[in-house]
Design an enzyme around this catalytic site. Structure first.
Site, PDB file in Angstrom:
ATOM      1  CE1 TYR A 155      35.298  30.170  29.092  1.00 47.52           C
ATOM      2  CE2 TYR A 155      36.581  32.194  29.096  1.00 47.52           C
ATOM      3  CZ  TYR A 155      36.487  30.843  29.320  1.00 47.52           C
ATOM      4  OH  TYR A 155      37.577  30.152  29.788  1.00 47.52           O
ATOM      5  CB  SER A 205      45.827  33.164  31.344  1.00 51.13           C
ATOM      6  OG  SER A 205      45.263  31.899  31.043  1.00 51.13           O
ATOM      7  CD  GLN A 258      46.925  30.414  35.074  1.00 51.90           C
ATOM      8  OE1 GLN A 258      46.520  31.025  34.093  1.00 51.90           O
ATOM      9  NE2 GLN A 258      46.670  29.129  35.270  1.00 51.90           N
ATOM     10  CE1 TYR A 266      43.753  27.194  35.276  1.00 55.26           C
ATOM     11  CE2 TYR A 266      43.779  28.077  33.047  1.00 55.26           C
ATOM     12  CZ  TYR A 266      43.264  28.065  34.323  1.00 55.26           C
ATOM     13  OH  TYR A 266      42.256  28.927  34.655  1.00 55.26           O
ATOM     14  CB  THR A 269      45.407  28.334  38.391  1.00 58.95           C
ATOM     15  OG1 THR A 269      45.873  29.680  38.280  1.00 58.95           O
ATOM     16  CG2 THR A 269      43.919  28.341  38.687  1.00 58.95           C
ATOM     17  CE  LYS A 296      43.958  33.431  39.981  1.00 59.53           C
ATOM     18  NZ  LYS A 296      42.889  32.718  39.276  1.00 59.53           N
ATOM     19  CG  HIS A 308      38.919  30.413  38.615  1.00 58.67           C
ATOM     20  ND1 HIS A 308      40.139  29.819  38.490  1.00 58.67           N
ATOM     21  CD2 HIS A 308      38.564  30.753  37.351  1.00 58.67           C
ATOM     22  CE1 HIS A 308      40.509  29.800  37.209  1.00 58.67           C
ATOM     23  NE2 HIS A 308      39.567  30.373  36.495  1.00 58.67           N
ATOM     24  CB  SER A 317      37.107  36.037  44.112  1.00 60.44           C
ATOM     25  OG  SER A 317      37.859  35.044  43.417  1.00 60.44           O
ATOM     26  N   GLY A 318      35.848  39.199  43.054  1.00 61.39           N
ATOM     27  CA  GLY A 318      34.761  40.127  43.355  1.00 61.39           C
ATOM     28  C   GLY A 318      35.158  41.593  43.449  1.00 61.39           C
ATOM     29  N   GLY A 353      40.280  41.086  37.975  1.00 59.92           N
ATOM     30  CA  GLY A 353      39.907  40.166  36.900  1.00 59.92           C
ATOM     31  C   GLY A 353      38.967  40.805  35.892  1.00 59.92           C
ATOM     32  NE  ARG A 354      33.329  37.260  35.865  1.00 56.21           N
ATOM     33  CZ  ARG A 354      33.425  36.441  36.911  1.00 56.21           C
ATOM     34  NH1 ARG A 354      33.875  36.895  38.068  1.00 56.21           N
ATOM     35  NH2 ARG A 354      33.072  35.174  36.806  1.00 56.21           N
TER      36      ARG A 354
HETATM   37  C1  LIG Z   1      37.014  35.222  31.469  1.00 57.68           C
HETATM   38  C2  LIG Z   1      37.877  34.760  32.582  1.00 57.68           C
HETATM   39  C3  LIG Z   1      38.938  33.899  32.308  1.00 57.68           C
HETATM   40  C4  LIG Z   1      39.787  33.495  33.339  1.00 57.68           C
HETATM   41  N1  LIG Z   1      40.873  32.721  33.022  1.00 57.68           N
HETATM   42  C5  LIG Z   1      41.728  32.368  34.016  1.00 57.68           C
HETATM   43  C6  LIG Z   1      42.902  31.654  33.695  1.00 57.68           C
HETATM   44  O1  LIG Z   1      43.176  31.356  32.541  1.00 57.68           O
HETATM   45  N2  LIG Z   1      43.729  31.320  34.709  1.00 57.68           N
HETATM   46  C7  LIG Z   1      43.458  31.644  36.023  1.00 57.68           C
HETATM   47  O2  LIG Z   1      44.222  31.298  36.925  1.00 57.68           O
HETATM   48  N3  LIG Z   1      42.345  32.331  36.328  1.00 57.68           N
HETATM   49  C8  LIG Z   1      41.495  32.713  35.357  1.00 57.68           C
HETATM   50  N4  LIG Z   1      40.394  33.451  35.671  1.00 57.68           N
HETATM   51  C9  LIG Z   1      40.164  33.834  37.082  1.00 57.68           C
HETATM   52  C10 LIG Z   1      40.867  35.157  37.410  1.00 57.68           C
HETATM   53  O3  LIG Z   1      42.257  35.014  37.452  1.00 57.68           O
HETATM   54  C11 LIG Z   1      40.402  35.689  38.777  1.00 57.68           C
HETATM   55  O4  LIG Z   1      40.618  34.698  39.750  1.00 57.68           O
HETATM   56  C12 LIG Z   1      38.926  36.085  38.772  1.00 57.68           C
HETATM   57  O5  LIG Z   1      38.606  36.791  37.588  1.00 57.68           O
HETATM   58  C13 LIG Z   1      38.604  36.951  39.975  1.00 57.68           C
HETATM   59  O6  LIG Z   1      37.235  37.198  40.034  1.00 57.68           O
HETATM   60  P1  LIG Z   1      36.574  38.596  39.557  1.00 57.68           P
HETATM   61  O7  LIG Z   1      36.832  38.729  38.107  1.00 57.68           O
HETATM   62  O8  LIG Z   1      35.123  38.412  39.845  1.00 57.68           O
HETATM   63  O9  LIG Z   1      37.190  39.673  40.394  1.00 57.68           O
HETATM   64  C14 LIG Z   1      39.534  33.888  34.660  1.00 57.68           C
HETATM   65  C15 LIG Z   1      38.471  34.748  34.931  1.00 57.68           C
HETATM   66  C16 LIG Z   1      37.662  35.188  33.910  1.00 57.68           C
HETATM   67  C17 LIG Z   1      36.553  36.139  34.238  1.00 57.68           C
END
Ligand SMILES: Cc1cc2nc3c(=O)[nH]c(=O)nc-3n(C[C@H](O)[C@H](O)[C@H](O)COP(=O)(O)O)c2cc1C
Length: 385
Positions: A44, A126, A148, A150, A176, A258, A282, A314-315, A336-337
């Protein structure tokens, strides 16, 4: 204390034969988390949409830009302080909103909120949190927090959630746009793994009076009915630009959109009076085969820079990545990750370690390439290869 001092702290502990409990290498942190997590949660977090080509593109895009270091610039003392939409932060780095954090560690968002407060960084909570808005705010204490959304498909629920976030001290709203329904995520599909339908990552709506008002029995008594109300509330229906004034009406702080990847959408966000955008795909989790988020950043900065605050994600996996995104015009970046892998490994301690490692790496890279503040960075700092 500077961010780079984490380096000396680690080396000094080495004199007492201590090595860091967790690796300082972002990529290796993911490997360690993979060993710790079950295949469902790991898939996930790490997974993306479809063939995950966007996940790869995000990383490849960073490789195409190279830093051109400058010498003798008196970069000894560095100051990363940045103000974004009225929030002053010690570095241009925020915690990206990441949902269902309890699937990787039982403390979930509470641990993240504590680590963010310790570091003085802004956490974006989130809407798909596994803890309530209020509980996370309490763990975050005097910390800085954004919320954030949804965007729910019932106005009463939206109004109620926004009011709760405001009352609990979240200062900026991040909406988002790119996840109005879930993408084809093969890792999750192959394991039939979706936390929400088990009532995980639903703490915010399930604790919401307006959401609960539409149920005959509470989610605690009848989980299935609550989940069946949750599904159409948060998935399946896209919104339109002409609906944005509704959010403005019910949120009196800054609003950030976003998921922007096109210059026309960035312009429309400005025309709609939005205070900021996050250039984000995302993390490759929504549109397989999409363009890398970093790839579109310069053209979006050229189109709307100066009209709205531009954030990026992202990334990002290293300090150099942070530097590159800032040099290409982002005011700040969302991580993020990487912090989620830290959370998986050791809760609050793991989040702190992951973020301190990234910040130290960024601080040292900034100085060694000849810069003292993020504001010194320009596209000329980089060369495209
Ligand atoms: C496990 C996971 C859950 C995420 N949940 C949300 C979320 O609930 N709301 C949101 O706006 N973005 C969510 N994202 C996206 C992150 O906010 C972010 O845009 C993304 O992780 C960036 O990419 P990166 O992790 O590769 O750097 C999620 C990302 C991951 C990895």
């Amino acid at each position: 204390m500077t961010f780079g001092s984490y380096q000396s702290e680690i080396y000094l502990q080495g004199l007492a034969e201590q090595t860091p409990v967790f690796t300082t290498d972002g990529a290796a942190l993911e490997d360690a988390a993979r060993e710790r997590l079950g295949p469902g949660p790991y898939g996930y977090v790490a997974g993306g949409a479809g063939a995950e080509s966007t996940v790869r593109a995000n990383r490849d895009a960073f490789e195409r830009w190279r830093i051109v270091p400058r010498m003798l610039t008196d970069a000894t003392k560095r100051d990363h302080t940045t103000t974004v939409l009225g929030t002053t932060m010690p570095a241009p780095v925020l915690f990206a909103p990441v949902g269902v954090q309890s699937i990787v560690h039982e403390d979930g968002e509470l641990a993240t909120a504590r680590a963010a407060a310790e570091l003085g960084l802004t956490m974006i909570l989130s809407n798909a949190s596994s803890h309530t808005i209020e509980d996370v705010a309490e763990s975050n204490g005097d910390g800085s927090r954004w919320f954030q959304l949804y965007w729910p498909n019932e106005n009463d629920v939206t109004i109620s959630i926004l009011a709760r976030a405001k009352a609990a001290g979240y200062t900026t709203l991040v909406v988002t746009l790119d996840t109005w329904t879930l993408a084809w995520r093969t890792r999750d599909l192959d394991q039939a793994y979706l936390p929400f339908i088990r009532g995980v990552g639903t703490a915010i709506p399930f604790s919401d009076p307006a959401f609960r008002a539409g149920l005959e029995k509470s989610p605690e008594e009848d989980l299935t009915s609550a989940v069946l109300r949750w599904i159409p509330m948060f998935t399946g229906t896209d919104k339109r630009w002409d609906q944005l004034p509704f959010l403005r009406e019910h949120w009196d702080g800054p609003i950030v959109l976003k998921g922007i990847q096109h210059t026309d959408d960035a312009r429309r966000a400005c025309d709609a009076g939005m205070d900021g955008i996050v250039v984000s795909n995302h993390g490759g989790r929504q549109v397989d085969g999409a363009i890398a988020s970093l790839e579109v950043l310069p053209e979006i900065v050229a189109a709307v820079g100066g009209r709205t605050e531009i954030l990026f994600d992202s990334g990002i996996r290293t300090g150099a990545d942070i530097l590159k995104a800032l040099a290409l015009g982002a005011r700040a970046v969302l991580i993020g990750r990487p912090y989620v892998y830290g959370l998986a490994l050791a809760g609050q301690d793991g989040v702190r370690h992951a973020m301190r490692s990234l910040l130290a790496d960024f601080d040292l890279t900034l100085g060694l390439s000849g810069h003292r503040t993020p504001a010194d960075l320009t596209p000329d700092t980089l060369r495209r290869t």
